[in-house]
Design an enzyme around this catalytic site. Structure first.
Site, mmCIF file in Angstrom:
data_model
loop_
_atom_site.group_PDB
_atom_site.id
_atom_site.type_symbol
_atom_site.label_atom_id
_atom_site.label_comp_id
_atom_site.label_asym_id
_atom_site.label_seq_id
_atom_site.Cartn_x
_atom_site.Cartn_y
_atom_site.Cartn_z
ATOM 1 N N GLY A 1 41.700 53.567 15.630
ATOM 2 C CA GLY A 1 42.995 53.006 16.024
ATOM 3 C C GLY A 1 43.614 52.146 14.933
ATOM 4 O O GLY A 1 44.184 51.094 15.208
ATOM 5 N N ILE B 1 34.607 46.836 14.476
ATOM 6 C CA ILE B 1 34.695 47.447 13.136
ATOM 7 C C ILE B 1 36.015 47.055 12.470
ATOM 8 O O ILE B 1 36.066 46.756 11.286
ATOM 9 C CB ILE B 1 34.571 48.992 13.231
ATOM 10 N N GLU C 1 51.666 48.343 3.176
ATOM 11 C CA GLU C 1 52.889 47.655 3.590
ATOM 12 C C GLU C 1 54.175 48.296 3.102
ATOM 13 O O GLU C 1 55.242 47.892 3.513
ATOM 14 C CB GLU C 1 52.845 46.215 3.073
ATOM 15 N N ALA C 2 54.063 49.272 2.189
ATOM 16 C CA ALA C 2 55.291 49.848 1.636
ATOM 17 C C ALA C 2 55.382 51.316 2.004
ATOM 18 O O ALA C 2 54.378 52.018 2.073
ATOM 19 C CB ALA C 2 55.288 49.704 0.119
ATOM 20 N N LYS D 1 63.403 48.413 1.633
ATOM 21 C CA LYS D 1 62.882 48.827 0.322
ATOM 22 C C LYS D 1 63.828 49.880 -0.267
ATOM 23 O O LYS D 1 64.024 50.944 0.323
ATOM 24 C CB LYS D 1 61.474 49.406 0.499
ATOM 25 N N LEU E 1 42.907 57.752 6.139
ATOM 26 C CA LEU E 1 41.932 57.576 5.055
ATOM 27 C C LEU E 1 40.733 58.514 5.188
ATOM 28 O O LEU E 1 40.076 58.821 4.196
ATOM 29 C CB LEU E 1 41.453 56.120 5.014
ATOM 30 N N GLU F 1 52.924 55.078 -5.180
ATOM 31 C CA GLU F 1 54.227 55.560 -4.696
ATOM 32 C C GLU F 1 54.296 55.469 -3.166
ATOM 33 O O GLU F 1 55.092 56.144 -2.531
ATOM 34 C CB GLU F 1 54.489 56.989 -5.187
ATOM 35 N N THR G 1 52.519 56.415 -0.485
ATOM 36 C CA THR G 1 52.579 57.705 0.189
ATOM 37 C C THR G 1 51.600 57.876 1.361
ATOM 38 O O THR G 1 51.694 58.871 2.083
ATOM 39 C CB THR G 1 52.321 58.832 -0.834
ATOM 40 N N ILE H 1 51.006 56.274 4.331
ATOM 41 C CA ILE H 1 51.534 56.261 5.707
ATOM 42 C C ILE H 1 52.395 57.511 5.913
ATOM 43 O O ILE H 1 52.350 58.160 6.964
ATOM 44 C CB ILE H 1 52.289 54.952 5.995
HETATM 45 P P1 FAD Z 1 41.594 52.223 9.225
HETATM 46 O O1 FAD Z 1 42.711 51.269 9.224
HETATM 47 O O2 FAD Z 1 40.367 51.837 8.479
HETATM 48 O O3 FAD Z 1 41.215 52.499 10.739
HETATM 49 C C1 FAD Z 1 39.981 53.073 11.113
HETATM 50 C C2 FAD Z 1 39.806 52.976 12.616
HETATM 51 O O4 FAD Z 1 38.648 53.690 12.994
HETATM 52 C C3 FAD Z 1 39.655 51.567 13.141
HETATM 53 O O5 FAD Z 1 40.351 51.416 14.352
HETATM 54 C C4 FAD Z 1 38.164 51.452 13.396
HETATM 55 O O6 FAD Z 1 37.855 50.538 14.416
HETATM 56 C C5 FAD Z 1 37.878 52.881 13.851
HETATM 57 N N1 FAD Z 1 36.466 53.255 13.731
HETATM 58 C C6 FAD Z 1 35.765 53.496 12.593
HETATM 59 N N2 FAD Z 1 34.476 53.788 12.893
HETATM 60 C C7 FAD Z 1 34.384 53.753 14.243
HETATM 61 C C8 FAD Z 1 33.318 53.940 15.169
HETATM 62 N N3 FAD Z 1 32.066 54.221 14.775
HETATM 63 N N4 FAD Z 1 33.577 53.803 16.478
HETATM 64 C C9 FAD Z 1 34.829 53.492 16.923
HETATM 65 N N5 FAD Z 1 35.861 53.295 16.100
HETATM 66 C C10 FAD Z 1 35.652 53.419 14.772
HETATM 67 N N6 FAD Z 1 49.719 53.143 2.546
HETATM 68 C C11 FAD Z 1 51.052 53.122 2.420
HETATM 69 O O7 FAD Z 1 51.729 53.993 2.949
HETATM 70 N N7 FAD Z 1 51.667 52.110 1.739
HETATM 71 C C12 FAD Z 1 50.980 51.149 1.110
HETATM 72 O O8 FAD Z 1 51.577 50.250 0.518
HETATM 73 C C13 FAD Z 1 49.569 51.198 1.160
HETATM 74 N N8 FAD Z 1 48.813 50.283 0.501
HETATM 75 C C14 FAD Z 1 47.449 50.412 0.519
HETATM 76 C C15 FAD Z 1 46.659 49.555 -0.246
HETATM 77 C C16 FAD Z 1 45.285 49.729 -0.274
HETATM 78 C C17 FAD Z 1 44.452 48.839 -1.118
HETATM 79 C C18 FAD Z 1 44.655 50.722 0.514
HETATM 80 C C19 FAD Z 1 43.167 50.901 0.524
HETATM 81 C C20 FAD Z 1 45.422 51.554 1.291
HETATM 82 C C21 FAD Z 1 46.814 51.417 1.279
HETATM 83 N N9 FAD Z 1 47.600 52.273 2.023
HETATM 84 C C22 FAD Z 1 48.966 52.230 1.920
HETATM 85 C C23 FAD Z 1 46.977 53.234 2.908
HETATM 86 C C24 FAD Z 1 46.987 52.719 4.321
HETATM 87 O O9 FAD Z 1 46.455 51.438 4.402
HETATM 88 C C25 FAD Z 1 46.138 53.622 5.174
HETATM 89 O O10 FAD Z 1 46.494 54.937 4.935
HETATM 90 C C26 FAD Z 1 46.390 53.357 6.612
HETATM 91 O O11 FAD Z 1 46.227 52.025 6.918
HETATM 92 C C27 FAD Z 1 45.536 54.215 7.469
HETATM 93 O O12 FAD Z 1 44.275 53.712 7.646
HETATM 94 P P2 FAD Z 1 43.397 54.437 8.720
HETATM 95 O O13 FAD Z 1 44.016 54.265 10.057
HETATM 96 O O14 FAD Z 1 43.101 55.817 8.262
HETATM 97 O O15 FAD Z 1 42.008 53.659 8.641
#
Ligand code: FAD
Length: 513
Positions: free
Chosen positions: A25, A54, A61-62, A90, A350, A359, A361, A363
């Site tokens: 989530g 977790i 943020e962008a 932006k 991710l 850039e 990208t 989100i």
């Molecule tokens: P996460 O936010 O890590 O979410 C994972 C979820 O899975 C959590 O809810 C966690 O609780 C759950 N989970 C994991 N394991 C389990 C388990 N065993 N049981 C139950 N739940 C579990 N994107 C942009 O578009 N613009 C930006 O400026 C940008 N800046 C970034 C900067 C950095 C340094 C990084 C690393 C990323 C950046 N991103 C950016 C990318 C963006 O942050 C991610 O693509 C976005 O937040 C998606 O994350 P996610 O939901 O895939 O993973």
């Protein structure tokens, strides 16, 4: 749960797909949940499992302009969105020190100059440059013809569709915002539309012994959640797509050598600028993203060239206000999952791969993957042709974005650090090399179907980093020298007058306080 049969040579798992389980989530989980429930909510049962223990990666943020279409598709008003996420406008990304120390340019969104049939304004500008040089006239800069750039650097913003009295487009924009608040907003939205949320940590995944599909996930308390289709949004954990299905990963770190990031928010300073800054350092780069209530900062770096301690010190020495949290180190591995969709697991966010946020990208890639899943939704059972098509489109999309990001590194002209010199010398993907070869010879860039970045985006990075082509398009020679100089003069006046009349970005934001 699944019966497998062959239909015209295609493997089909005949069970209808009705029960969708989203695992995770963060931004990926809630973005996917919100779009799925909006579009298919009446025919699907959607469950999202997440673990507060977790937590989420908590950065990002962008964004880029297509987010506006995504929010519109959900029926989210801009007013509600900006208020809830502490968002700002932006207009582009300013790249500082990327060509050489002390240089800067912007990848401004939207058009530049005026649209012409057959070739871009850019070719007219190239021809105009040559005329100015021959006549000892100081030429106008390429960005003098970008309304987005001029507004960004004057800290101005207004929602204008067209420049007054013309058919020239107004401003093209995206947002900076707090991604955690966005996820919360989308959670409220999704739950309101019937998505069931389950809190808990998954510690087991059960597979069908026959076809190897995921049948259910099991929480620490023994609760089992079964589904027909699982969407892996577990972030870097990649719990289903990798830890369970061992899908594999295509590593791109030889082209994009940064492998760590440190993020830290700091206090705001006025005015709130409507653009992101990307500041190159000795072995990576730093972002600065202004929100309504704080500034997001971070450094992306190569751990082979810089230690965590050095990166942290460099970051903290270059932020505008007092830090608001402990800097957080986030290691990453650039690349993509070998198959974004494998068996009955689709990875989004991710878990599906990572490209550094140069850039902005990621989100967008989440929103695009969720849209693609809906377009290819396997309501009558999962078949190989659908999965292959989804994967083919996903690879094309991310590889083209990857090439655009590599471009920034490859064409730097810095000779002051081993990192930047290594980037100049590195081999690049053939797709990028082909594009650069054509560009160098002719100035031509072609945006292929579904390419995210426009020719104008590429032109800005290429010019900004000092790579000009040997030629311009013959169509630009159709205008006489006087016509060309007049055209540029009039366009520049039009841009200046438009920006002059705009309110400030801060005034625009006041309505959300
Ligand atoms: P996460 O936010 O890590 O979410 C994972 C979820 O899975 C959590 O809810 C966690 O609780 C759950 N989970 C994991 N394991 C389990 C388990 N065993 N049981 C139950 N739940 C579990 N994107 C942009 O578009 N613009 C930006 O400026 C940008 N800046 C970034 C900067 C950095 C340094 C990084 C690393 C990323 C950046 N991103 C950016 C990318 C963006 O942050 C991610 O693509 C976005 O937040 C998606 O994350 P996610 O939901 O895939 O993973």
């Amino acid at each position: 749960m699944y019966k497998k049969q062959k239909v015209k040579g295609v493997d089909v798992n005949t069970a209808n797909v009705k029960n969708v389980v989203i695992v995770g989530g963060g931004s990926a989980g809630w973005i996917t949940a919100s779009l799925l429930t909006r579009v298919l909510g009446k025919v699907l049962n959607i469950t999202l499992v997440e673990s507060e223990q977790i937590g989420t990666v908590g950065v990002g943020e962008a964004t880029i302009p297509p987010i506006i279409n995504f929010n519109n598709a959900l029926g989210l008003s801009e007013q509600e969105f900006l208020k809830a996420t502490k968002g700002t406008i932006k207009l582009g990304i300013e790249f500082e020190n990327w060509k050489q120390q002390g240089d800067s340019y912007m990848h401004a969104f939207g058009g530049i100059g005026k649209d012409f049939p057959f070739c871009d304004f850019y070719h007219y500008w190239l021809k105009y440059q040559k005329i100015c040089q021959e006549n000892n006239i100081k030429p106008a800069d390429f960005w003098d013809f970008s309304l987005n750039y001029q507004s960004a650097k004057s800290n101005k913003f207004a929602k204008i569709r067209n420049i007054e009295g013309t058919t020239l487009p107004g401003l093209t924009y995206a947002y900076h915002f707090d991604a955690n608040l966005y996820a919360q907003l989308l959670r409220k939205y999704s739950e309101g539309q019937g998505v069931k949320r389950i809190e808990g940590k998954i510690n087991q995944v059960h597979l069908n012994q026959g076809n190897g599909f995921v049948e259910s996930v099991e929480l620490e308390d023994g609760n089992k959640i079964a589904g027909d289709l699982f969407i892996d949004c577990t972030g870097q954990a990649a719990l289903l797509i990798e830890k369970t299905l061992n899908t594999g990963y295509v590593d791109w770190s030889h082209w994009l050598p940064c492998d760590k990031a440190i993020a830290v928010p700091c206090e705001n300073v006025a005015p709130i600028s409507p653009y992101t800054r990307s500041i190159a350092h000795d072995a990576g780069w730093q972002w600065r993203i202004p929100l309504q209530h704080r500034i997001g900062n971070g450094i992306v770096y190569s751990s082979k060239h810089m230690t965590d301690k050095q990166a942290k010190e460099l970051l903290l020495a270059n932020i505008d206000g007092k830090p608001l949290a402990e800097p957080k180190v986030i290691p990453f591995r650039t690349g993509r999952r070998l198959k974004q969709w494998n068996k009955n697991v689709v990875s989004i966010g991710l878990s599906s791969g990572f490209l550094e946020p140069l850039e902005s990208t990621s989100i967008h890639l989440i929103q695009s993957a969720a849209t693609r899943l809906i377009k290819t939704f396997p309501h009558q059972g999962i078949d190989d042709v659908t999965v292959d098509e989804f994967n083919r489109q996903s690879v094309t999309e991310i590889e083209r974005i990857r090439d655009f990001i590599i471009l920034h590194y490859k064409i730097n002209q810095r000779d002051d650090s081993p990192f930047w010199q290594q980037c100049q010398r590195m081999d690049i993907p053939q797709t990028l090399q082909r594009k650069l070869d054509l560009y160098k010879k002719t100035g031509q860039l072609f945006r292929e179907q579904d390419d995210l970045f426009t020719e104008i985006a590429w032109q800005q990075v290429l010019i900004g980093q000092g790579m000009l082509p040997e030629d311009h398009h013959a169509v630009a020679d159709q205008l006489s020298e006087e016509q060309l100089i007049d055209l540029m003069k009039n366009l520049k006046i039009l841009m200046n007058n438009t920006v002059e009349k705009m309110p400030s970005h801060d005034e625009f934001l006041q309505q959300f306080n």
